[in-house]
Design a protein around this motif. Structure first.
Motif, PDB file in Angstrom:
ATOM      1  N   THR A  10       0.827  -1.206   0.000  1.00 45.86           N
ATOM      2  CA  THR A  10       0.000   0.000   0.000  1.00 45.86           C
ATOM      3  C   THR A  10       0.862   1.256   0.000  1.00 45.86           C
ATOM      4  N   GLU A 114      -7.330   2.825  -2.036  1.00 47.20           N
ATOM      5  CA  GLU A 114      -7.055   1.401  -2.217  1.00 47.20           C
ATOM      6  C   GLU A 114      -8.199   0.639  -1.568  1.00 47.20           C
ATOM      7  N   ARG A 216      -7.724   0.028  -7.151  1.00 46.14           N
ATOM      8  CA  ARG A 216      -7.089   1.264  -6.753  1.00 46.14           C
ATOM      9  C   ARG A 216      -7.565   2.416  -7.644  1.00 46.14           C
TER      10      ARG A 216
END
Length: 222
Positions: A10, A114, A216
């Motif tokens: 991430t 995300e 995303r």
């Protein structure tokens, strides 16, 4: 303890998606603060919020000045980026959450998301995960059997609903991402094995053998 493979995955996405010269970030749904701590270490001014008081306490122990807040919230500041890392699908007022995120952006700022397909993965991707989890447990790599947990106590926003809520922005970039490995990572006997599982999932997605569960988005004006 080094950051988890999922946190680093991430972090790399967020770091690459930040606008040039970004100095301030708001993270909505900071959890235990692992991502916020990494961004702070890069010199960013991070404001981290979460609706869960226990998560906020964990984030504070990680050195993050987190606070309890329910988004949308009037925080009285503006930011170069607003982050939703696996949190936006939970927020009841999806349109309001996105509109407020856009409002608090500085000129040239970005909303970075995300998330995952809350509508569920495809049958072949879910079957691939089930077989992988079974094999890992049989080999002793997993401390306990792991199954996909698709039960939720409230309605979640689909990835297409999130995409639709972002349509007010001039530009919305959407991309697939790995996600299944996140279900396995907490149960691995060797945490370092999560990085290999991530790479395996990414390769399997790239080959076309399965569809990505992760999603995303990067949204900005101009």
């Amino acid at each position: 303890m080094p950051p988890a493979a999922s946190t680093l995955y991430t972090y790399r996405f967020v770091s690459d998606a930040l606008p040039p010269g970004a100095g301030s970030v708001l993270e909505v749904g900071c959890g235990a603060g692992a991502l916020a701590a990494l961004l702070q270490a890069d010199g960013l001014a991070v404001r981290a919020i979460d609706s869960d008081a226990y998560a906020v306490e964990q984030a504070r122990r990680a050195g993050v000045a987190a606070e309890v807040a329910q988004w949308p919230a009037e925080l009285g500041a503006s930011y170069d980026a607003v982050l939703f890392t696996r949190s936006l699908h939970h927020i009841h007022d999806l349109a309001g959450a996105v509109a407020e995120a856009r409002r608090v952006l500085k000129p040239g700022g970005r909303v970075i998301i995300e998330d995952f397909r809350a509508e569920g993965g495809t049958a072949r991707a879910d079957a691939w995960f089930t077989a992988l989890a079974r094999d890992l447990h049989a080999s002793g790599s997993l401390g306990q059997p792991v199954e996909l947990d698709t039960a939720h106590d409230h309605e979640l926003h689909s990835s297409d609903a999130i995409a639709g809520a972002l349509c007010a922005f001039a530009t919305v970039e959407r991309a697939d991402a790995a996600y299944y490995f996140r279900y396995l990572e907490p149960h691995l006997r060797e945490p370092a094995a999560a990085a290999a599982l991530l790479e395996q999932e990414l390769a399997t997605i790239a080959s076309g053998a399965i569809e990505a569960l992760g999603q995303r988005f990067v949204a900005f004006d101009g």
